[in-house]
Design a protein around this motif. Structure first.
Motif, PDB file in Angstrom:
ATOM      1  N   GLU A  37       5.377  -0.818  18.612  1.00  0.00           N
ATOM      2  CA  GLU A  37       3.974  -0.797  18.195  1.00  0.00           C
ATOM      3  C   GLU A  37       3.650   0.493  17.434  1.00  0.00           C
ATOM      4  O   GLU A  37       3.029   0.462  16.367  1.00  0.00           O
ATOM      5  N   GLU A  38       4.064   1.612  17.971  1.00  0.00           N
ATOM      6  CA  GLU A  38       3.787   2.896  17.325  1.00  0.00           C
ATOM      7  C   GLU A  38       4.489   2.994  15.974  1.00  0.00           C
ATOM      8  O   GLU A  38       3.923   3.493  15.004  1.00  0.00           O
ATOM      9  N   ALA A  39       5.724   2.522  15.891  1.00  0.00           N
ATOM     10  CA  ALA A  39       6.435   2.526  14.608  1.00  0.00           C
ATOM     11  C   ALA A  39       5.716   1.622  13.617  1.00  0.00           C
ATOM     12  O   ALA A  39       5.601   1.951  12.422  1.00  0.00           O
ATOM     13  N   GLY A  40       5.204   0.501  14.092  1.00  0.00           N
ATOM     14  CA  GLY A  40       4.423  -0.389  13.228  1.00  0.00           C
ATOM     15  C   GLY A  40       3.162   0.275  12.717  1.00  0.00           C
ATOM     16  O   GLY A  40       2.760   0.076  11.561  1.00  0.00           O
ATOM     17  N   GLU A  41       2.522   1.065  13.551  1.00  0.00           N
ATOM     18  CA  GLU A  41       1.338   1.812  13.121  1.00  0.00           C
ATOM     19  C   GLU A  41       1.699   2.803  12.014  1.00  0.00           C
ATOM     20  O   GLU A  41       0.934   2.986  11.064  1.00  0.00           O
ATOM     21  N   ALA A  42       2.861   3.416  12.126  1.00  0.00           N
ATOM     22  CA  ALA A  42       3.302   4.339  11.073  1.00  0.00           C
ATOM     23  C   ALA A  42       3.511   3.592   9.767  1.00  0.00           C
ATOM     24  O   ALA A  42       3.122   4.062   8.692  1.00  0.00           O
ATOM     25  N   MET A  43       4.099   2.409   9.847  1.00  0.00           N
ATOM     26  CA  MET A  43       4.279   1.593   8.637  1.00  0.00           C
ATOM     27  C   MET A  43       2.941   1.177   8.049  1.00  0.00           C
ATOM     28  O   MET A  43       2.748   1.198   6.832  1.00  0.00           O
ATOM     29  N   HIS A  44       1.993   0.810   8.901  1.00  0.00           N
ATOM     30  CA  HIS A  44       0.662   0.425   8.427  1.00  0.00           C
ATOM     31  C   HIS A  44       0.011   1.598   7.695  1.00  0.00           C
ATOM     32  O   HIS A  44      -0.570   1.419   6.616  1.00  0.00           O
ATOM     33  N   ALA A  45       0.125   2.791   8.282  1.00  0.00           N
ATOM     34  CA  ALA A  45      -0.441   3.969   7.632  1.00  0.00           C
ATOM     35  C   ALA A  45       0.255   4.241   6.303  1.00  0.00           C
ATOM     36  O   ALA A  45      -0.396   4.605   5.315  1.00  0.00           O
ATOM     37  N   TYR A  47       1.710   1.993   4.342  1.00  0.00           N
ATOM     38  CA  TYR A  47       1.202   0.983   3.403  1.00  0.00           C
ATOM     39  C   TYR A  47      -0.169   1.376   2.880  1.00  0.00           C
ATOM     40  O   TYR A  47      -0.451   1.260   1.690  1.00  0.00           O
ATOM     41  N   GLY A  48      -1.040   1.828   3.776  1.00  0.00           N
ATOM     42  CA  GLY A  48      -2.371   2.263   3.358  1.00  0.00           C
ATOM     43  C   GLY A  48      -2.316   3.448   2.423  1.00  0.00           C
ATOM     44  O   GLY A  48      -3.060   3.521   1.440  1.00  0.00           O
ATOM     45  N   LEU A  49      -1.420   4.359   2.697  1.00  0.00           N
ATOM     46  CA  LEU A  49      -1.243   5.530   1.843  1.00  0.00           C
ATOM     47  C   LEU A  49      -0.829   5.131   0.441  1.00  0.00           C
ATOM     48  O   LEU A  49      -1.286   5.694  -0.552  1.00  0.00           O
ATOM     49  N   LYS A  50       0.010   4.128   0.355  1.00  0.00           N
ATOM     50  CA  LYS A  50       0.523   3.667  -0.936  1.00  0.00           C
ATOM     51  C   LYS A  50      -0.353   2.586  -1.568  1.00  0.00           C
ATOM     52  O   LYS A  50      -0.013   2.043  -2.615  1.00  0.00           O
ATOM     53  N   GLY A  51      -1.489   2.257  -0.919  1.00  0.00           N
ATOM     54  CA  GLY A  51      -2.390   1.253  -1.467  1.00  0.00           C
ATOM     55  C   GLY A  51      -1.846  -0.159  -1.360  1.00  0.00           C
ATOM     56  O   GLY A  51      -2.217  -1.025  -2.140  1.00  0.00           O
ATOM     57  N   LEU A  52      -0.977  -0.395  -0.405  1.00  0.00           N
ATOM     58  CA  LEU A  52      -0.325  -1.694  -0.272  1.00  0.00           C
ATOM     59  C   LEU A  52      -0.908  -2.545   0.852  1.00  0.00           C
ATOM     60  O   LEU A  52      -0.319  -3.543   1.232  1.00  0.00           O
ATOM     61  N   THR A  53      -2.049  -2.167   1.367  1.00  0.00           N
ATOM     62  CA  THR A  53      -2.644  -2.934   2.454  1.00  0.00           C
ATOM     63  C   THR A  53      -3.916  -3.609   1.979  1.00  0.00           C
ATOM     64  O   THR A  53      -4.606  -3.101   1.099  1.00  0.00           O
ATOM     65  N   TRP A  61      -0.622  11.280   4.724  1.00  0.00           N
ATOM     66  CA  TRP A  61       0.680  11.595   5.320  1.00  0.00           C
ATOM     67  C   TRP A  61       0.510  12.102   6.741  1.00  0.00           C
ATOM     68  O   TRP A  61       1.363  11.851   7.596  1.00  0.00           O
ATOM     69  N   SER A  62      -0.578  12.808   7.040  1.00  0.00           N
ATOM     70  CA  SER A  62      -0.777  13.292   8.410  1.00  0.00           C
ATOM     71  C   SER A  62      -0.939  12.126   9.391  1.00  0.00           C
ATOM     72  O   SER A  62      -0.506  12.214  10.536  1.00  0.00           O
ATOM     73  N   GLU A  63      -1.537  11.023   8.940  1.00  0.00           N
ATOM     74  CA  GLU A  63      -1.638   9.845   9.800  1.00  0.00           C
ATOM     75  C   GLU A  63      -0.270   9.212  10.024  1.00  0.00           C
ATOM     76  O   GLU A  63       0.033   8.759  11.135  1.00  0.00           O
ATOM     77  N   VAL A  64       0.538   9.173   8.981  1.00  0.00           N
ATOM     78  CA  VAL A  64       1.901   8.651   9.128  1.00  0.00           C
ATOM     79  C   VAL A  64       2.646   9.510  10.150  1.00  0.00           C
ATOM     80  O   VAL A  64       3.289   8.980  11.067  1.00  0.00           O
ATOM     81  N   GLN A  65       2.543  10.826  10.020  1.00  0.00           N
ATOM     82  CA  GLN A  65       3.223  11.726  10.956  1.00  0.00           C
ATOM     83  C   GLN A  65       2.703  11.538  12.380  1.00  0.00           C
ATOM     84  O   GLN A  65       3.472  11.524  13.331  1.00  0.00           O
ATOM     85  N   ASN A  66       1.387  11.393  12.508  1.00  0.00           N
ATOM     86  CA  ASN A  66       0.794  11.184  13.825  1.00  0.00           C
ATOM     87  C   ASN A  66       1.404   9.950  14.497  1.00  0.00           C
ATOM     88  O   ASN A  66       1.763   9.989  15.679  1.00  0.00           O
TER      89      ASN A  66
END
Length: 109
Positions: A37-45, A47-53, A61-66
């Motif tokens: 679940e947590e790894a999926g959240e990183a992927m979601h972040a 995707y959002g960072l790259k405008g793919l959601t 990037w700080s959300e991805v790291q979090n």
């Protein structure tokens, strides 16, 4: 590293207490699921960072790291659930093996 594993042991005990009504194998499976679940959240972040959601969420990037740290925090207690006495040694052995391969591959290039 001692402080980290002391903290993981304490966190594992708190989580085990909260899940004491569950069979041990189910608790282990749920904790491994938490890692996913947590790894999926990183992927979601990401995707959002790259405008793919399509959800419209902007990410950084700080959300991805979090979320990556969340995955690590979930993974270490999962290892502790599986083998409370040997989790640290198992982690260190696998970490050494995986990083040794990386060092050897880099040196061969």
């Amino acid at each position: 590293m001692d402080d980290l594993w002391d903290d993981i042991t304490k966190l594992s005990a708190v989580c085990r207490k909260a899940g004491e009504h569950l069979p041990d194998e189910e608790l282990k499976a749920l904790q491994v699921g938490k890692v996913a679940e947590e790894a999926g959240e990183a992927m979601h972040a990401l995707y959002g960072l790259k405008g793919l959601t399509t959800c419209g969420d902007a990410h950084s990037w700080s959300e991805v790291q979090n979320d990556l740290v969340g995955a690590v925090i979930a993974a270490l207690p999962a290892m502790h659930y599986i083998d409370p006495e040997g989790a640290r040694a198992t982690f260190e052995e696998i970490f050494h093996r995986r990083t040794r391969r990386g060092r050897e591959a880099a040196a061969a290039s």
